[in-house]
Design a protein around this motif. Structure first.
Motif, PDB file in Angstrom:
ATOM      1  N   ILE A 229      -9.317  87.850  48.036  1.00 32.48           N
ATOM      2  CA  ILE A 229      -9.450  86.954  49.188  1.00 32.48           C
ATOM      3  C   ILE A 229      -9.688  85.536  48.671  1.00 32.48           C
ATOM      4  CG2 ILE A 229     -10.628  86.518  51.368  1.00 32.48           C
ATOM      5  CD1 ILE A 229     -11.577  89.410  51.331  1.00 32.48           C
ATOM      6  N   HIS A 230      -8.688  84.714  48.871  1.00 35.42           N
ATOM      7  CA  HIS A 230      -8.719  83.323  48.411  1.00 35.42           C
ATOM      8  C   HIS A 230      -9.373  82.497  49.521  1.00 35.42           C
ATOM      9  CE1 HIS A 230      -6.404  79.649  46.880  1.00 35.42           C
ATOM     10  NE2 HIS A 230      -6.669  79.293  48.111  1.00 35.42           N
ATOM     11  N   LEU A 231     -10.589  82.043  49.256  1.00 32.06           N
ATOM     12  CA  LEU A 231     -11.292  81.245  50.263  1.00 32.06           C
ATOM     13  C   LEU A 231     -10.901  79.788  50.067  1.00 32.06           C
ATOM     14  CD1 LEU A 231     -14.898  82.724  49.873  1.00 32.06           C
ATOM     15  CD2 LEU A 231     -13.126  83.461  51.477  1.00 32.06           C
ATOM     16  N   GLU A 232     -10.088  79.277  50.977  1.00 34.45           N
ATOM     17  CA  GLU A 232      -9.587  77.922  50.836  1.00 34.45           C
ATOM     18  C   GLU A 232     -10.736  76.902  50.792  1.00 34.45           C
ATOM     19  OE1 GLU A 232      -6.535  76.679  50.209  1.00 34.45           O
ATOM     20  OE2 GLU A 232      -7.562  74.757  50.151  1.00 34.45           O
ATOM     21  N   SER A 233     -10.712  76.041  49.792  1.00 34.71           N
ATOM     22  CA  SER A 233     -11.641  74.898  49.670  1.00 34.71           C
ATOM     23  C   SER A 233     -13.120  75.282  49.788  1.00 34.71           C
ATOM     24  CB  SER A 233     -11.337  73.838  50.728  1.00 34.71           C
ATOM     25  OG  SER A 233      -9.998  73.442  50.674  1.00 34.71           O
ATOM     26  N   PHE A 234     -13.462  76.495  49.470  1.00 32.01           N
ATOM     27  CA  PHE A 234     -14.835  76.960  49.699  1.00 32.01           C
ATOM     28  C   PHE A 234     -15.691  76.802  48.447  1.00 32.01           C
ATOM     29  CE2 PHE A 234     -18.257  79.969  50.355  1.00 32.01           C
ATOM     30  CZ  PHE A 234     -18.583  79.733  51.682  1.00 32.01           C
ATOM     31  N   LYS A 275      -4.076  71.713  42.887  1.00 37.75           N
ATOM     32  CA  LYS A 275      -5.049  72.363  43.776  1.00 37.75           C
ATOM     33  C   LYS A 275      -4.850  73.888  43.917  1.00 37.75           C
ATOM     34  CE  LYS A 275      -7.633  69.940  46.282  1.00 37.75           C
ATOM     35  NZ  LYS A 275      -7.442  68.975  47.326  1.00 37.75           N
ATOM     36  N   THR A 276      -4.523  74.344  45.124  1.00 36.25           N
ATOM     37  CA  THR A 276      -4.381  75.789  45.344  1.00 36.25           C
ATOM     38  C   THR A 276      -3.444  76.424  44.315  1.00 36.25           C
ATOM     39  OG1 THR A 276      -4.727  75.580  47.720  1.00 36.25           O
ATOM     40  CG2 THR A 276      -3.626  77.561  46.974  1.00 36.25           C
ATOM     41  N   SER A 277      -2.325  75.766  44.061  1.00 39.55           N
ATOM     42  CA  SER A 277      -1.344  76.384  43.164  1.00 39.55           C
ATOM     43  C   SER A 277      -1.886  76.471  41.735  1.00 39.55           C
ATOM     44  CB  SER A 277      -0.018  75.626  43.199  1.00 39.55           C
ATOM     45  OG  SER A 277      -0.160  74.330  42.673  1.00 39.55           O
ATOM     46  N   GLY A 454     -13.485  80.940  45.700  1.00 34.07           N
ATOM     47  CA  GLY A 454     -13.132  79.655  46.295  1.00 34.07           C
ATOM     48  C   GLY A 454     -12.190  78.943  45.351  1.00 34.07           C
ATOM     49  N   ASP A 455     -11.125  78.323  45.866  1.00 32.02           N
ATOM     50  CA  ASP A 455     -10.112  77.782  44.947  1.00 32.02           C
ATOM     51  C   ASP A 455     -10.479  76.415  44.364  1.00 32.02           C
ATOM     52  OD1 ASP A 455      -9.610  76.528  47.414  1.00 32.02           O
ATOM     53  OD2 ASP A 455      -7.432  76.520  47.156  1.00 32.02           O
ATOM     54  N   HIS A 456     -11.184  75.578  45.146  1.00 32.76           N
ATOM     55  CA  HIS A 456     -11.552  74.243  44.658  1.00 32.76           C
ATOM     56  C   HIS A 456     -12.467  73.599  45.681  1.00 32.76           C
ATOM     57  CE1 HIS A 456      -8.621  72.866  47.599  1.00 32.76           C
ATOM     58  NE2 HIS A 456      -7.737  73.678  47.043  1.00 32.76           N
ATOM     59  N   TYR A 457     -12.882  72.363  45.422  1.00 30.30           N
ATOM     60  CA  TYR A 457     -13.775  71.673  46.346  1.00 30.30           C
ATOM     61  C   TYR A 457     -13.112  71.462  47.701  1.00 30.30           C
ATOM     62  CZ  TYR A 457     -10.810  67.705  45.302  1.00 30.30           C
ATOM     63  OH  TYR A 457      -9.722  66.900  45.169  1.00 30.30           O
TER      64      TYR A 457
HETATM   65 MN    MN Z   1      -6.523  74.948  48.296  1.00 25.97          MN
END
Ligand code: MN
Ligand code: GP9
Length: 669
Positions: A229-234, A275-277, A454-457
């Motif tokens: 589960i990739h939590l976006e910007s978390f 970022k995400t990628s 979390g993927d990033h800030y």
């Molecule tokens: Mn992202």
């Protein structure tokens, strides 16, 4: 305009965007047609102009046809047949023509008629000398203006190049093709010069750096489904954080503290502009993103990967692999990169009802993504490795009132990004809880390992000050050191029934995930080229590199060459011996990043043959008829099928999913 509206379905959300879309073909067309003006004599001028005009129409029309088949624009490597994934247009392209296509050619017909009937006449007079130069100058000025307006509406458009559909929308098709051609040329010339011996520098490093698995953890989740589960910007600071007396993410907190969870409180994201990628790339391919831009977008289409999806498919358990994502498939070039990673399925926007309120910002809302994926998930053979890419907790963290929990009151800072962040954090938390409820009711839970990260800030360095008071810190004393410490993101491995989980304090980052997960699944990562090390290993490397060559260790934080003491947060007074030590750490970080870049930019893995690993054949993976493909496999396997659907007596389990999302009528379930 016709192609933009009818065939490319370019969305326009405000007058500025309408303006940009209307002007973007002008600059490049003028630049091209302007070439004819350098040939001052009429007998050269007219043929050159006609030729460029026809070629430009051909380019447009080919893209129209291509788009109908692939929902994407033609890259130069597709046109030249170099692209392994999309081998350009096939013989069936005639079937893709439509009646309104006549309009693309009508202007040419009209021009020919005008000249034939002498309503327009060839002008035989030579052009004034400076016309060519004048037209080119004007065209360049116009393109600069276009670029400036585009950058204003969509910042970092060209530095991050996250999606070619955006480049076309903002700068036009000619610009896109030229830009793509130039970067393709740059990459292929670099790759052509690369040799096998350069690979040796890389493998020497990774083999020496490799950390053998911890015996008690090796295979701890062997044979289980893997649900990522990739939590976006978390970010980690939201874990256990209370706002107005209430936990922001009560459910994630319960997972964080669970006896079945190995959680990490000193785990950092390491992304660059991708970022995400970049996060996806580190987590699944074990290499860093690029120093500029995104590896997925720039190199991913023809990159050789030996990544987790392929490794798992080839494991004795023969994992099924899939991604669920509510955004368009072209974002971050995923439609072209995932086949190279070896993903068997990619369920993206076309697979979901994303109309009206169901979608926001970057796509389908998270609660709906989890719910609506069950109809695909239930047909996948187990064990599977699936990844959910959430989007709702993405800047600017917007959420309709109806989707907000009336019992949760967010912060009241002057920064709306900060206030909204906790609102979408809370929504994300509820979404994950609903997914967990389903995992339990469907029986998947005990057969799975759930990986949450979390993927990033989400809150950028420029906004961190506004966050300080919420975190109980003084905004006036906020420093770069504090910014760096906030780059922590959650990383949790939840293994139901394990019972030995705890909060681990070792330092690590996204680059360490792949070897860690492979080892948990009982697959030794030694033969693969990976820059991270197993977080559970005794020999795990705790120097965490950031993409800009800064780094963090359990004792120090290095920012632009200044070493801070983690205890005081102040620049450290190092003894000569300590300095030698941190210098060595810096040298390692620099070397590691540059070896990763060399590997990726020169595509060196094409020379590397890990024992027993079959190179990925991307042409095997097509994402248009995912459901039909999965159902066919079910039928072929018959009683041997291990999908949830088969195990449920060929009945759908969608009814087991419950959500309080206002967009869904949950009552009939
Ligand atoms: Mn992202
Ligand atoms: C879009 C999503 C966001 O598909 O993954 O990407 P980001 O802007 O976070 O890199």
């Amino acid at each position: 305009m016709l192609a933009y509206a009818i065939d490319f379905h370019i969305s326009i959300s405000d007058p500025v965007q309408a303006f940009i879309v209307a002007i973007n073909p002008i600059g490049t067309s003028l630049l091209l047609f302007g070439l004819a003006f350098y040939a001052r004599r009429a007998r050269f001028f007219y043929p050159i102009l006609t030729l460029t005009y026809i070629l430009n129409t051909v380019l447009l029309y080919l893209n129209v046809i291509y788009f109908r088949e692939f929902t994407d624009y033609m890259t130069v490597s597709t046109m030249t047949g170099y692209d392994k994934v999309n081998q350009g247009l096939s013989g069936s392209s005639l079937a893709l023509t439509m009646p309104h296509d006549v309009l693309y050619w009508l202007d040419l017909v009209i021009l020919i008629l005008l000249f034939a009937f002498r309503w327009l006449k060839f002008d035989k007079l030579a052009l004034p000398k400076k016309t060519g130069f004048a037209v080119t100058s004007f065209a360049l000025m116009f393109i600069t203006f276009n670029l400036a307006v585009a950058e204003m509406d969509r910042s970092q458009l060209m530095t991050r190049t996250f999606d070619r559909t955006y480049v076309v929308k903002y700068l036009g098709l000619d610009f896109f093709t030229a830009y793509d051609g130039a970067s393709e040329w740059h990459t292929s010339s670099m790759r052509a010069a690369a040799t096998k011996s350069e690979l040796k520098d890389v493998t020497d490093f990774t083999q020496k750096h490799y950390a053998a698995p911890n015996k008690t953890m090796f295979g701890a989740a062997k044979g289980r489904n893997v649900i990522v589960i990739h939590l976006e910007s978390f970010q980690q600071f939201s874990i256990d954080q209370k706002v107005n007396g209430k936990e922001v993410t009560p459910f994630l907190n319960s997972i964080y503290h669970s006896k079945d969870t190995y959680a990490f409180d000193n785990f950092f994201h390491q992304v660059g502009q991708g970022k995400t990628s970049d996060a996806e790339n580190m987590l699944e391919a074990g290499t860093y993103g690029l120093p500029q831009g995104s590896l997925f977008a720039q190199l991913g289409s023809d990159e050789t990967f030996q990544a987790a999806p392929a490794i798992l498919e080839q494991s004795p358990e023969k994992y099924t692999t899939a991604v669920f994502h509510g955004n368009v498939p072209t974002f971050w070039n995923r439609n072209n990169v995932y086949p190279n990673l070896g993903y068997q399925y990619f369920f993206s926007q076309p697979y979901y009802n994303h109309s009206g309120d169901r979608s926001m910002g970057y796509g389908l809302k998270d609660k709906l993504l989890f719910d609506d994926s069950v109809k695909y998930l239930q047909h996948l053979q187990q064990p599977f490795y699936v990844k959910y890419l959430t989007v709702t907790n993405h800047f600017p963290f917007e959420l309709n009132k109806e989707d907000q929990d009336p019992n949760f009151k967010t912060t009241d800072t002057d920064d709306s990004a900060v206030n909204n962040y906790f609102v979408t954090n809370h929504y994300l938390d509820q979404s994950v809880e609903e997914l967990f409820n389903f995992l339990k009711s469907s029986g998947l839970y005990n057969k799975s390992m759930i990986v949450i990260y979390g993927d990033h800030y989400g809150i950028s360095n420029s906004e961190n000050k506004n966050l300080a008071s919420v975190l109980g810190k003084d905004p006036d004393n906020w420093t770069n050191f504090d910014n760096a410490q906030l780059q922590r993101v959650p990383f949790m491995v939840h293994i139901p029934g394990n019972g030995h989980g705890k909060i681990e304090h070792q330092y690590g980052g996204e680059i360490d995930v792949e070897p860690t997960l492979l080892h948990l699944l009982g697959i030794n990562s030694k033969k693969y080229v990976q820059f991270g090390t197993d977080l559970f290993s005794k020999h795990h490397d705790q120097v965490v590199a950031f993409r800009n060559q800064d780094f963090v260790t359990p004792t120090y934080t290095s920012l632009s060459g200044t070493i801070y003491n983690n205890k005081t947060g102040q620049p450290a007074n190092l003894t000569a011996a300590q300095k030698k030590h941190t210098d060595a750490e810096q040298a390692k970080v620099t070397k590691e990043l540059s070896l990763s870049d060399s590997l990726n930019q020169k595509n060196l893995l094409r020379f590397y043959k890990p024992d027993g690993f079959t190179p990925v054949d991307p042409s095997k993976y097509k994402y248009t008829k995912g459901l039909q493909k999965a159902e066919q496999i079910e039928r072929d396997r018959g009683v041997g099928s291990t999908s949830l659907y088969s195990q449920n007596g060929n009945k759908s389990i969608e009814g087991l999913y419950h959500t309080d999302a206002p967009e869904v009528d949950d009552k009939g379930r």
